[in-house]
Write an enzyme that holds these catalytic residues in place. Structure first.
Site, PDB file in Angstrom:
ATOM      1  N   ASN A 163       1.497   3.922  -2.916  1.00 42.08           N
ATOM      2  CA  ASN A 163       0.880   5.279  -2.979  1.00 42.08           C
ATOM      3  C   ASN A 163       1.907   6.140  -3.510  1.00 42.08           C
ATOM      4  O   ASN A 163       1.701   7.319  -4.040  1.00 42.08           O
ATOM      5  CB  ASN A 163       0.519   5.234  -1.706  1.00 42.08           C
ATOM      6  CG  ASN A 163      -0.658   4.855  -1.328  1.00 42.08           C
ATOM      7  OD1 ASN A 163      -1.573   4.624  -2.298  1.00 42.08           O
ATOM      8  ND2 ASN A 163      -1.435   5.215   0.245  1.00 42.08           N
ATOM      9  N   ARG A 175      -8.479   3.237  -8.167  1.00 41.18           N
ATOM     10  CA  ARG A 175      -8.042   3.163  -6.641  1.00 41.18           C
ATOM     11  C   ARG A 175      -9.596   3.011  -5.740  1.00 41.18           C
ATOM     12  O   ARG A 175     -10.311   3.507  -6.019  1.00 41.18           O
ATOM     13  CB  ARG A 175      -7.056   4.428  -6.325  1.00 41.18           C
ATOM     14  CG  ARG A 175      -6.068   4.603  -7.046  1.00 41.18           C
ATOM     15  CD  ARG A 175      -5.211   3.316  -7.101  1.00 41.18           C
ATOM     16  NE  ARG A 175      -4.685   3.095  -5.772  1.00 41.18           N
ATOM     17  CZ  ARG A 175      -4.202   1.767  -5.341  1.00 41.18           C
ATOM     18  NH1 ARG A 175      -4.108   0.991  -6.662  1.00 41.18           N
ATOM     19  NH2 ARG A 175      -3.459   1.394  -4.589  1.00 41.18           N
ATOM     20  N   GLU A 191       0.712  -1.190  -0.134  1.00 39.91           N
ATOM     21  CA  GLU A 191       0.028  -0.059  -0.006  1.00 39.91           C
ATOM     22  C   GLU A 191       0.777   1.176  -0.086  1.00 39.91           C
ATOM     23  O   GLU A 191       0.619   2.260  -0.716  1.00 39.91           O
ATOM     24  CB  GLU A 191      -0.936   0.157   1.424  1.00 39.91           C
ATOM     25  CG  GLU A 191      -1.922  -1.105   1.462  1.00 39.91           C
ATOM     26  CD  GLU A 191      -2.936  -1.233   0.528  1.00 39.91           C
ATOM     27  OE1 GLU A 191      -3.082  -0.410  -0.487  1.00 39.91           O
ATOM     28  OE2 GLU A 191      -3.504  -2.198   0.286  1.00 39.91           O
TER      29      GLU A 191
END
Ligand code: ADP
Ligand code: ADP
Lengths: 155, 101, 155, 101
Positions: free
Chosen positions: C57, C112, C53
């Site tokens: 990002n 997303r 994650e």
């Protein structure tokens, strides 16, 4: 398509504590870095061996197992060519030529075989050693990966 | 994990999945304990489980050879793959170790 | 024995190109770094999710997929506690509180889900976000590993 | 690798071993091609081969749900493990996706 593939670039740098449990970590990290090129099992294993030799040398010879240094690993992919640099800021090598002779080791007491450099040379396409006493050692190795890609790309 | 077994005067060493310097340190120490305490004269290295080996593996074998050969002991290796055989040959181990199929 | 184990330290730092094929590389590297602690499968998987994650990002939000930045990953083991830092020098987050709300995303166009921060929080013990617009973002996460070691150590 | 199969007006998507952002990009593109070109109205996500998933997997499903639900299509998921179910619940997907055993 092939030309585009060959021009792809990727780069990573790792630094880690000079302790022996990080030898396998370094091997896994380099293998994971190149998997997307679909190298053969043999190629991956050759790279793992060479990385293991260089990283182990940094830990046991460079820092003499004093557990207080950092090993620096730099990988660069240019197309299907992998460049690996393994660096330590340890004690350095006095006589590089002699050190690279097969079976030469300064640490038979640690059950070293003196085959580290010989294996790096055998399993990579190219090997360069740079070292200064009291400053440290840098190993540069190169290997072309996924040689079978030329065949696969026919379809 | 490596495994040790003594049968008559043979020490059988089943090497672990990865034979590197980190593993070698323990293997050498344990092997020497058997060699010195239990009077084994021959050592058999079994690579069946081994998927990775670097020059530390060569060092393990050379060191054990030195310890037992002066008393007339022999070193054997089984279940080696092609790459291990190549490493053995490069280090000249093929002259002192009997490689079994 | 247990006390000694808990005081063991180990550290590594990786920097790599902000390209999506390095997402799996980062997960594998962190997993390999902690394996010698014998964490459970669940713990390893939770760490892999959180790293994925944070790294994703950095690549898609921090550098907006421009393929020209570096992601910095720093792991520290203190005994059985793993600290992970993921840093980018990208565009930064304007409103951290809102960004951390489950299902909030600025990029639904990239499919997303807005669950990245929620999963980092759920699967790690601790999460801190530091960010400055135009400067970049740093994610700090902590997790205790090998909780079963307390049971194993009985023998 | 992911696999796509159309049976009547159902699109079956066998997800790859690792469902992350890198993989998701391709999966979304291919899935939308089937949804738009081949008039499928329902999508089945099969996690049988999947060993790793992050929030990108949730994004894939949400995005496909948005595309087919306005025409009355449904989304199904099979072979999920416990962790995937937990992720589904956290994202509220359990309300819009029918989870089959
Ligand atoms: N990073 C290093 N720092 C200092 N000395 C080194 C380093 N790498 C190798 N050497 C020296 O070169 C010798 C030969 O190395 P090598 O062929 O790898 O065999 P081995 O590690 O088994 O001794 C070592 O014994 C050591 O003296
Ligand atoms: N490293 C980062 N740099 C800039 N913005 C970020 C970064 N990480 C997260 N964000 C912002 O926070 C939002 C929420 O993040 P997250 O919960 O991970 O969901 P998602 O990645 O699905 O959008 C993102 O949509 C983005 O706007």
């Amino acid at each position: 398509m092939m030309t585009q593939m060959n021009e792809q670039k990727n780069e990573m740098e790792i630094s880690f504590d000079a302790v022996s449990q990080n030898e396998s970590f370094a091997r896994v990290a380099v293998a994971a870095f190149v998997t997307h090129l679909n190298p053969t099992m043999e190629e991956i294993d050759d790279v793992r061996t060479a990385v293991s030799e260089a990283v182990t040398n940094a830990i046991i010879h460079g820092y003499e197992k004093r557990d207080c240094g950092k090993v620096y690993l730099h990988c660069r992919l240019k197309g299907d060519v992998l460049q690996i640099e393994v660096m330590d800021k340890g004690k350095g090598i006095e006589n590089i030529e002699r050190a690279m002779e097969p079976l030469f080791t300064t640490r038979p007491d640690l059950d070293r075989s003196g085959m580290g450099f010989a294996f790096m040379e055998a399993f990579m396409d190219d090997l360069e050693v740079e070292s200064e006493v009291g400053k440290g050692t840098t190993i540069r190795m190169t290997k072309k990966l996924g040689s079978s890609a030329w065949v696969d790309s026919e379809d | 994990m490596e495994e040790f077994q003594v049968i008559n005067n043979y020490l059988m060493i089943k090497l672990p999945e990865e034979v590197d310097h980190h593993q070698a340190t323990t293997i050498c120490k344990k092997a020497d304990h058997y060699i010195l305490q239990q009077n084994v004269s021959n050592v058999v290295f079994d690579f069946e489980d081994t998927k990775f080996m670097d020059s530390s593996g060569i060092g393990i074998i050379m060191g054990r050879y030195r310890k037992i050969s002066c008393f007339g002991g022999k070193v054997y290796a089984i279940h080696m793959d092609k790459k291990m055989e190549r490493m053995f040959d490069m280090a000249g181990l093929n002259k002192i170790v009997e490689v079994l199929e």
